[in-house]
Design a protein around this motif. Structure first.
Motif, short mmCIF file in Angstrom:
data_model
loop_
_atom_site.label_atom_id
_atom_site.label_comp_id
_atom_site.label_asym_id
_atom_site.label_seq_id
_atom_site.Cartn_x
_atom_site.Cartn_y
_atom_site.Cartn_z
N GLY A 162 1.03 -1.49 -0.20
CA GLY A 162 0.57 0.12 -0.12
C GLY A 162 0.92 1.09 -0.22
O GLY A 162 0.61 2.34 -0.35
N GLY A 163 1.87 1.23 0.90
CA GLY A 163 2.76 2.21 1.29
C GLY A 163 3.32 2.45 -0.89
O GLY A 163 3.73 3.80 -0.83
N LEU A 164 3.73 1.18 -0.70
CA LEU A 164 4.56 1.47 -2.18
C LEU A 164 3.91 2.28 -3.42
O LEU A 164 3.94 2.42 -4.26
CB LEU A 164 5.39 0.46 -2.93
CG LEU A 164 6.15 -0.24 -2.01
CD1 LEU A 164 6.46 -1.93 -2.43
CD2 LEU A 164 7.63 0.71 -2.09
N GLY A 165 2.48 1.49 -3.72
CA GLY A 165 1.58 1.93 -4.79
C GLY A 165 0.81 3.29 -4.42
O GLY A 165 0.87 4.06 -5.24
N SER A 166 0.77 3.65 -3.25
CA SER A 166 0.86 5.05 -2.60
C SER A 166 1.59 6.44 -3.41
O SER A 166 1.13 7.05 -4.08
CB SER A 166 0.01 5.84 -1.32
OG SER A 166 -0.92 4.79 -1.11
N VAL A 167 3.33 5.69 -2.96
CA VAL A 167 4.25 6.73 -4.00
C VAL A 167 3.76 6.87 -4.84
O VAL A 167 4.42 7.14 -6.26
CB VAL A 167 5.42 6.08 -3.03
CG1 VAL A 167 6.80 6.86 -4.02
CG2 VAL A 167 5.63 6.58 -1.54
N MET A 168 3.79 5.23 -5.67
CA MET A 168 3.81 5.77 -7.30
C MET A 168 3.06 5.73 -7.80
O MET A 168 2.67 6.73 -8.83
CB MET A 168 3.91 3.76 -7.55
CG MET A 168 4.64 3.12 -7.89
SD MET A 168 6.59 3.47 -8.09
CE MET A 168 5.63 3.73 -9.88
N ARG A 169 1.37 6.07 -7.25
CA ARG A 169 0.07 7.04 -7.80
C ARG A 169 0.34 8.26 -7.59
O ARG A 169 0.63 9.34 -8.76
CB ARG A 169 -0.38 6.67 -6.07
CG ARG A 169 -2.07 7.49 -7.15
CD ARG A 169 -3.70 7.45 -6.52
NE ARG A 169 -3.06 7.61 -4.46
CZ ARG A 169 -3.34 7.82 -3.72
NH1 ARG A 169 -3.67 6.40 -3.93
NH2 ARG A 169 -2.54 7.51 -2.30
#
Length: 121
Positions: A11-18
């Motif tokens: 979730g953290g990685l996905g949010s940063v990528m978003r």
């Protein structure tokens, strides 16, 4: 407990990528007031959840928590919404599908509008 950790990291990685993909897209292409960054993120997220689901839902693997629930969930919830709609379509639940789409869009729009107006006053 390990699954929660995978979801947390994904979730953290996905949010940063978003954030990165959306901002880069908006800077690269500006099309009037169209939210191209969010659109691109949502379409990439839908594509990724399709790929990840095809593999990881057949295989009982902890990576599904990292990549599907965590990364795609952090990257965009639109991907989950779309995957749920595909499931409803494939199961022949067309009335529920139409109701879910319409209700999500109409009530979602209304909830944002209501929240904005409450916060302004």
């Amino acid at each position: 407990m390990r699954n929660f950790f995978y979801i947390f990291i994904g979730g953290g990685l996905g949010s940063v990528m978003r954030f990165l993909v959306s901002n880069y897209t908006q800077k690269l292409w500006t099309i009037n007031s169209f939210p191209l960054g969010t659109f691109v993120v949502n379409m990439i997220g839908c594509f990724l959840i399709g790929i990840f689901s095809a593999y990881f839902l057949k295989v009982d693997n902890h990576l599904k928590f990292l990549l599907i629930t965590g990364f795609c969930g952090g990257f965009t919830t639109f991907s989950t919404f779309s995957a749920e709609n595909i499931s409803l379509w494939e199961n022949g639940n067309y009335v529920v599908l139409a109701f879910y789409i319409l209700l999500s869009v109409i009530i979602g729009f209304g909830a944002v509008y209501l929240g904005l107006n409450i916060a302004k006053n």
